[in-house]
Design an enzyme around this catalytic site. Structure first.
Site, mmCIF file in Angstrom:
data_model
loop_
_atom_site.group_PDB
_atom_site.id
_atom_site.type_symbol
_atom_site.label_atom_id
_atom_site.label_comp_id
_atom_site.label_asym_id
_atom_site.label_seq_id
_atom_site.Cartn_x
_atom_site.Cartn_y
_atom_site.Cartn_z
ATOM 1 N N PRO A 155 -3.384 39.592 -6.120
ATOM 2 C CA PRO A 155 -4.225 40.694 -6.622
ATOM 3 C C PRO A 155 -4.092 42.035 -5.906
ATOM 4 O O PRO A 155 -5.011 42.506 -5.242
ATOM 5 C CB PRO A 155 -5.632 40.123 -6.466
ATOM 6 C CG PRO A 155 -5.532 39.218 -5.285
ATOM 7 C CD PRO A 155 -4.160 38.606 -5.375
ATOM 8 N N CYS A 156 -2.956 42.696 -6.099
ATOM 9 C CA CYS A 156 -2.757 44.013 -5.504
ATOM 10 C C CYS A 156 -3.708 45.054 -6.111
ATOM 11 O O CYS A 156 -3.983 46.075 -5.487
ATOM 12 C CB CYS A 156 -1.306 44.448 -5.648
ATOM 13 S SG CYS A 156 -0.675 44.414 -7.327
#
Length: 173
Positions: A137-138
């Site tokens: 989850p950047c």
């Protein structure tokens, strides 16, 4: 990045546009929005990676993404193959996996988590090169002041993902 030669890919239609998903025998190796920055050249038409929508990892990822976009899944459970990144990139991507849905972290916080508190720019570069958007989850990484900073898939998609996860609220007029 140097990807495994056994890699296969397929396309998934999401509410945020077409997503390209790639896997090796070891696991999920890529998840990109079509046309996003840092898309591997192997995926530029014509793609050199063969299409295999029946690959078991790709099928599982598509099922989990469907549930995620429907608000029915908050965690992903698929094997990852991130071996194509450098050791530093892999450490950053592993740190991103520790940011829970509903939470965020700053670039400097990610740097502290990997023991490199002054490597904010390098952390930012590694976050930007994350090959497995959404699942790694950047989009949960924010600027130091909570600002919505860069996202290879576009800030509109980052905003939509954070709203889906309950981090950002819809503005009402």
């Amino acid at each position: 990045m140097k990807f495994d030669t056994s890699i296969v890919q397929t396309r998934f239609q999401s509410p945020l546009g077409t997503i390209i998903i790639a896997a090796t025998a070891k696991g999920l190796a890529g998840l990109w929005f079509e046309g996003q920055r840092h898309l591997p050249p192997e995926l530029v038409e014509p793609s050199v990676w063969p299409s295999d929508p029946d690959h078991p990892v790709l099928k599982e990822v598509m099922q989990q993404l469907t549930a995620y976009f429907a608000g029915q899944r908050s965690r992903f459970d698929v094997p990852l193959d991130l071996a194509h990144g450098t050791a530093f990139q892999q450490s950053v991507w592993q740190a991103l996996l520790g940011i829970p849905q509903g939470g965020t972290a700053s670039y400097s916080e990610v740097g502290r988590r990997i023991g490199k508190p002054t490597a904010v720019r390098a952390v930012g570069a590694a976050v930007g090169r994350n090959p497995v958007s959404i699942i790694v989850p950047c989009h949960r990484v924010m600027g130091a002041n909570g600002a919505l900073t860069g996202y290879a898939g576009g800030l509109d998609r980052k905003t939509a993902l954070l709203k889906l996860e309950g981090v950002l609220q819809e503005h009402r007029s």
